[in-house]
Design a protein around this motif. Structure first.
Motif, mmCIF file in Angstrom:
data_model
loop_
_atom_site.group_PDB
_atom_site.id
_atom_site.type_symbol
_atom_site.label_atom_id
_atom_site.label_comp_id
_atom_site.label_asym_id
_atom_site.label_seq_id
_atom_site.Cartn_x
_atom_site.Cartn_y
_atom_site.Cartn_z
ATOM 1 N N UNK A 22 10.028 -1.442 -9.012
ATOM 2 C CA UNK A 22 9.385 -0.337 -8.303
ATOM 3 C C UNK A 22 8.141 -0.826 -7.587
ATOM 4 N N UNK A 23 7.844 -0.201 -6.456
ATOM 5 C CA UNK A 23 6.675 -0.605 -5.672
ATOM 6 C C UNK A 23 5.895 0.625 -5.235
ATOM 7 N N UNK A 24 4.583 0.526 -5.306
ATOM 8 C CA UNK A 24 3.703 1.578 -4.810
ATOM 9 C C UNK A 24 2.680 0.990 -3.866
ATOM 10 N N UNK A 25 2.491 1.637 -2.719
ATOM 11 C CA UNK A 25 1.570 1.119 -1.700
ATOM 12 C C UNK A 25 0.657 2.238 -1.227
ATOM 13 N N UNK A 26 -0.649 1.961 -1.194
ATOM 14 C CA UNK A 26 -1.637 2.884 -0.661
ATOM 15 C C UNK A 26 -2.474 2.154 0.380
ATOM 16 N N UNK A 27 -3.043 2.915 1.308
ATOM 17 C CA UNK A 27 -3.963 2.350 2.305
ATOM 18 C C UNK A 27 -5.329 2.984 2.132
ATOM 19 N N UNK A 28 -6.372 2.175 2.274
ATOM 20 C CA UNK A 28 -7.732 2.680 2.102
ATOM 21 C C UNK A 28 -8.670 2.018 3.100
ATOM 22 N N UNK A 29 -9.706 2.739 3.460
ATOM 23 C CA UNK A 29 -10.744 2.203 4.345
ATOM 24 C C UNK A 29 -11.657 1.288 3.532
ATOM 25 N N UNK A 139 -10.069 -0.218 -8.670
ATOM 26 C CA UNK A 139 -9.313 0.024 -9.897
ATOM 27 C C UNK A 139 -8.602 1.379 -9.892
ATOM 28 N N UNK A 140 -9.272 2.431 -9.429
ATOM 29 C CA UNK A 140 -8.635 3.753 -9.427
ATOM 30 C C UNK A 140 -7.461 3.783 -8.446
ATOM 31 N N UNK A 141 -7.632 3.146 -7.289
ATOM 32 C CA UNK A 141 -6.543 3.095 -6.318
ATOM 33 C C UNK A 141 -5.397 2.237 -6.830
ATOM 34 N N UNK A 142 -5.721 1.175 -7.543
ATOM 35 C CA UNK A 142 -4.674 0.336 -8.112
ATOM 36 C C UNK A 142 -3.863 1.121 -9.139
ATOM 37 N N UNK A 143 -4.546 1.963 -9.915
ATOM 38 C CA UNK A 143 -3.835 2.799 -10.885
ATOM 39 C C UNK A 143 -2.922 3.804 -10.184
ATOM 40 N N UNK A 144 -3.398 4.359 -9.064
ATOM 41 C CA UNK A 144 -2.556 5.276 -8.291
ATOM 42 C C UNK A 144 -1.317 4.551 -7.759
ATOM 43 N N UNK A 145 -1.518 3.325 -7.283
ATOM 44 C CA UNK A 145 -0.387 2.549 -6.774
ATOM 45 C C UNK A 145 0.602 2.231 -7.893
ATOM 46 N N UNK A 146 0.094 1.963 -9.098
ATOM 47 C CA UNK A 146 0.975 1.712 -10.232
ATOM 48 C C UNK A 146 1.799 2.957 -10.568
ATOM 49 N N UNK A 147 1.156 4.134 -10.497
ATOM 50 C CA UNK A 147 1.876 5.382 -10.743
ATOM 51 C C UNK A 147 3.008 5.560 -9.745
ATOM 52 N N UNK A 148 2.719 5.271 -8.465
ATOM 53 C CA UNK A 148 3.757 5.359 -7.437
ATOM 54 C C UNK A 148 4.888 4.367 -7.706
#
Length: 218
Positions: A22-29, A139-148
């Motif tokens: 599974x893969x989760x990807x987010x984009x952030x400024x 870290x919080x964004x990485x956790x969100x990506x892990x959830x995805x």
């Protein structure tokens, strides 16, 4: 992904499993930038080369602090003294000493990146090594990506189970987090002389997580 039987038994009955990625990807400024910039000087006299270099570095640091960059945000990351040689008829002949002094400037205000480069160049910088945009705390964004990534793995496994017309347990037997790259965006900037109004667009940084999971079906 692959479909594989498990060697485990439960109530003396063989269980089947589906292993998926599974893969989760987010984009952030980005909200932090590190600029590596400095001065290279050459002179047959090592002391003169050092003096010229030190004067330029001091001018750069003074100019940056005057524009609001705190001294603690500026640090030396490279200082080298290297003899330079020419080759004449196969013989090594000393030419000059090359002094390289690089500063790393760390900014929380990424909009200042271009102005910092301009100010440094105007005050003697003749070398920009890199501009590195990053996230101060991902870290919080990485956790969100892990959830995805977990949701993505479950969807893949469910799709396989549906195609086989078999029920699948929603909870995986195990999950393994796979390695990922640090969320950093690099730029290379060439300096050929005094510049003005340097514009660097940081864009977005991808936060990516990957997992491997094993689900039970049947």
């Amino acid at each position: 992904m692959n479909l594989q039987p498990s060697n485990r038994t439960n109530n003396h009955q063989q269980e089947n499993t589906i292993k998926v990625m599974g893969e989760g990807v987010l984009s952030a400024q980005p909200n932090q930038v590190k600029i590596t910039i400095g001065v290279k000087t050459e002179n047959p006299s090592v002391s003169k080369a050092q003096t010229e270099n030190t004067q330029a570095i001091n001018n750069i640091m003074s100019a940056l602090m005057q524009m609001g960059v705190p001294q603690r945000a500026i640090q030396t990351v490279v200082y080298q003294i290297e003899p330079q040689y020419d080759y004449v008829d196969g013989t090594q002949v000393f030419r000059t000493y090359l002094i390289t002094h690089l500063l790393q400037v760390e900014l929380d205000d990424i909009s200042m990146a271009g102005a910092v480069i301009d100010q440094a160049v105007e005050n003697g910088a003749n070398f920009v090594s890199s501009v590195q945009f990053s996230l101060k705390d991902e870290s919080s964004l990485q956790n969100e990506a892990l959830t995805l990534a977990v949701h993505n793995a479950r969807e893949k496994a469910q799709a396989i189970a549906n195609s086989l017309s078999v029920p699948m347990k929603s909870l995986p037997i195990w999950i393994k987090e796979l390695s990922y790259n640090d969320p950093v965006r690099f730029y290379q900037v060439a300096v050929y002389g005094a510049s003005s109004d340097t514009s660097i667009q940081p864009g977005l940084i991808e936060i990516r997580a990957q997992i491997e999971a094993l689900f039970e079906f049947g």
